[in-house]
Structure formats: C-alpha cells, structure tokens
Write a protein that holds these residues in place. Structure first.
Motif, PDB file in Angstrom:
ATOM      1  N   GLU A  36       6.522  -0.341   3.308  1.00 33.53           N
ATOM      2  CA  GLU A  36       5.360  -0.091   2.434  1.00 33.53           C
ATOM      3  C   GLU A  36       5.770  -0.158   0.969  1.00 33.53           C
ATOM      4  O   GLU A  36       5.048  -0.700   0.133  1.00 33.53           O
ATOM      5  N   GLU A  40       4.321  -2.776  -1.771  1.00 36.29           N
ATOM      6  CA  GLU A  40       3.749  -2.294  -3.032  1.00 36.29           C
ATOM      7  C   GLU A  40       4.464  -2.951  -4.228  1.00 36.29           C
ATOM      8  O   GLU A  40       3.831  -3.371  -5.193  1.00 36.29           O
ATOM      9  N   ARG A  44       2.720  -5.339  -7.042  1.00 33.52           N
ATOM     10  CA  ARG A  44       2.845  -5.074  -8.483  1.00 33.52           C
ATOM     11  C   ARG A  44       3.384  -6.298  -9.215  1.00 33.52           C
ATOM     12  O   ARG A  44       2.902  -6.636 -10.296  1.00 33.52           O
ATOM     13  N   ASP A  85      -9.133   8.157  -7.000  1.00 32.12           N
ATOM     14  CA  ASP A  85      -7.723   7.787  -7.069  1.00 32.12           C
ATOM     15  C   ASP A  85      -7.528   6.404  -6.429  1.00 32.12           C
ATOM     16  O   ASP A  85      -7.793   6.239  -5.240  1.00 32.12           O
ATOM     17  N   ASP A  87      -4.973   4.998  -5.395  1.00 32.32           N
ATOM     18  CA  ASP A  87      -4.011   5.012  -4.279  1.00 32.32           C
ATOM     19  C   ASP A  87      -4.653   5.529  -2.991  1.00 32.32           C
ATOM     20  O   ASP A  87      -4.126   5.300  -1.902  1.00 32.32           O
ATOM     21  N   SER A 115      -9.754  -1.521  -6.474  1.00 36.71           N
ATOM     22  CA  SER A 115      -8.816  -1.193  -7.559  1.00 36.71           C
ATOM     23  C   SER A 115      -8.752  -2.370  -8.514  1.00 36.71           C
ATOM     24  O   SER A 115      -8.592  -3.510  -8.081  1.00 36.71           O
ATOM     25  N   TYR A 117      -6.943  -3.482 -12.469  1.00 38.34           N
ATOM     26  CA  TYR A 117      -5.748  -3.102 -13.232  1.00 38.34           C
ATOM     27  C   TYR A 117      -5.958  -3.431 -14.709  1.00 38.34           C
ATOM     28  O   TYR A 117      -6.187  -4.591 -15.066  1.00 38.34           O
TER      29      TYR A 117
END
Ligand SMILES: Cc1cc2nc3c(=O)[nH]c(=O)nc-3n(C[C@H](O)[C@H](O)[C@H](O)COP(=O)(O)O)c2cc1C
Length: 253
Positions: A36, A40, A44, A85, A87, A115, A117
């Motif tokens: 995981e 992630e 990113r 949130d 996440d 989400s 950014y």
C-alpha cells in the motif's frame, strides 16, 4: 506407515499444502502495508509528474509535503468540502450510475466526492491536479490532469494505469506526446469543452490549434477514448462546475 501407502501420500500432500498456504497468507498479510505504501508513493509521483514537478532526482515525499495539498471535492456542487478527509474517502460508497447518454467516457459510475490536489507556489495555489479515467480501446485508462489556477490552461497530463497496446494506444504514456498537452486550453468563450485529440497532426497556424493535440498514429480509437475522457471529466457532469468557479476568478488559496 509405508511410503507407498495412499494414506501417507495424502498426509504428506495435505501437510505440505497447509504449510505452503500458511507461508503465502503470512507473506500476503505481512507485505500488505508495504504494498500500500508503494502504491501511494507511485500515485504521488504521478501527481507530481502531471504537474511538471517530477525529475529523476526528485524527493517525491518532500515535494509532495511542501507543495501539494489533497482536498475533497463535491462534484455535485463544485465546492471543496472543508471537513472531509481525503485519506478516508470511499468513492464507491457515494457513487451514482451514469445514464448511457451521459457516460461518454465508458466509466459506468461516477463518485460524488473525489480527491483533488492543490499545488502551491508559496502561499498561492498555481495548479490543480484532477484524477481522470475513461475507456480507450481495450481498457480503462487512469491518469491525472493538471490545470492552471485559471481552470482553463493545461499544465500536464499523465497516465499511470491502462491496458492499451504498447506502441499503439500505449503511446499515451510517451512523454513526447504528453508534452503536446502543455499550454493547451480546455474551454473557449462558453462552457463547452473544446480540448481534444485530433486525427493527424495539429496545424500550429490553425485558429483551433489552442484546443487540439496530435493524434496517435495507428491508435485513433485510444485517441478518441482520451478525448471522451477529457470531455466527460471537464464537462458539466464532473469537474465543470468547479472549474467554472476558477474561471470566474474564485481563489483556492
Ligand atoms: C493487435 C492490435 C492491437 C491494436 N491496439 C490498438 C490500441 O491499443 N489502440 C488503438 O487505438 N488501436 C489499436 N489497434 C488498431 C485499431 O484496430 C484501429 O485500426 C486503429 O485504432 C485505427 O487508427 P488509425 O486510423 O490511426 O490507423 C490495434 C490493432 C491490432 C491489430
């Protein structure tokens, strides 16, 4: 018990299977956090790539921490939700089924919350990175589209997962082709999305060239999928209302 007996053969086979399954289960559970974390980190890096912030020696975590802020966007209202949130977002829980005539990108369902950014330069937000996905020829293509804070200028596009044919549709990953998206505009005077991939090469003298990206040769069907994906996600049914706010001068800082 004789080595040739059926009972001993079964006993050894069952015992071995049990031992192996325990080893596989323990490794799968033990490695899950690391898998995981790697997924992630890769996500990113892709967000930074789309925003033009990824070089070979970039410290992804440091740049992400310093420059990028994940926020939850309510696609229905076009507003950023302050108290959710990113996440803890479970897109599937609040997604709605699209009508066939709405589903130009072939994604079947659209989440209500996603989400996004915000990329900062000092105190100001200078780019916003949006997750996008849509069906190509063989597969759903997943990527990130970075737009300027004007909600109209493309800063970059990147794809991190797809199943298109290498050398044909797979050229959506080619940095030279992706570079052709930078500086293109999404909208003209109205609300309609004009940005898209054309068949053949863009004529730089053409008044339409601001909204056009070169087609992938031998991969018109994937190219059309990319155009449909852009039209869906930047259109009224998805990020359109949010981007309209940016185009009207609303600040994200
Ligand atoms: C094995 C194979 C794989 C293909 N993969 C793709 C692909 O990933 N994307 C795509 O658009 N076309 C792919 N094509 C070609 C399409 O069938 C179609 O001919 C093409 O998209 C038309 O594009 P063009 O008008 O630029 O030639 C593939 C064809 C074959 C035979």
């Amino acid at each position: 018990m004789s080595n040739d007996s059926i009972a001993k053969t079964l006993l050894v086979a069952i015992g071995l299977s049990l031992v192996c399954s325990v080893i596989v289960s323990v490794s799968a559970v033990g490695l899950k956090p690391r898998q995981e974390a790697n997924a992630e980190a890769a996500r990113r890096a892709e967000i930074l790539r789309s925003a033009g912030l990824l070089e070979a020696d970039t410290d992804v975590d440091a740049v992400f921490r310093d420059r990028v802020e994940a926020r939850v966007l309510d696609l229905d209202s076009g507003q950023i939700v302050a108290d959710m949130d990113p996440d803890a977002l479970d897109g599937a829980a609040t997604s709605t089924m699209l009508l066939p005539e709405e589903d130009i990108a072939g994604i079947v369902r659209r989440p209500r919350y996603v989400s996004v950014y915000l990329v900062r330069d000092g105190d100001d937000v200078d780019k916003v990175v949006l997750p996008v996905h849509g069906y190509g020829l063989w597969s759903t293509m997943y990527g990130f589209l970075a737009l300027g804070a004007d909600g109209n200028t493309v800063e970059g596009l990147s794809f991190y997962q797809h199943g298109e044919t290498p050398g044909l549709g797979g050229e959506i990953e080619n940095p030279r082709w992706l570079a052709g998206w930078q500086g293109k505009k999404v909208y003209g005077d109205g609300e309609d999305v004009r940005l898209g991939v054309i068949k053949g090469q863009v004529d730089p003298e053409s008044p339409q060239s601001e909204w056009q990206v070169d087609g992938l040769s031998g991969a018109t069907l994937t190219s059309n999928g990319v155009t449909n994906m852009i039209h869906y996600w930047l259109g009224d049914g998805a990020f359109g209302p949010f981007l309209a706010r940016l185009r009207n001068g609303e600040s994200l800082s």
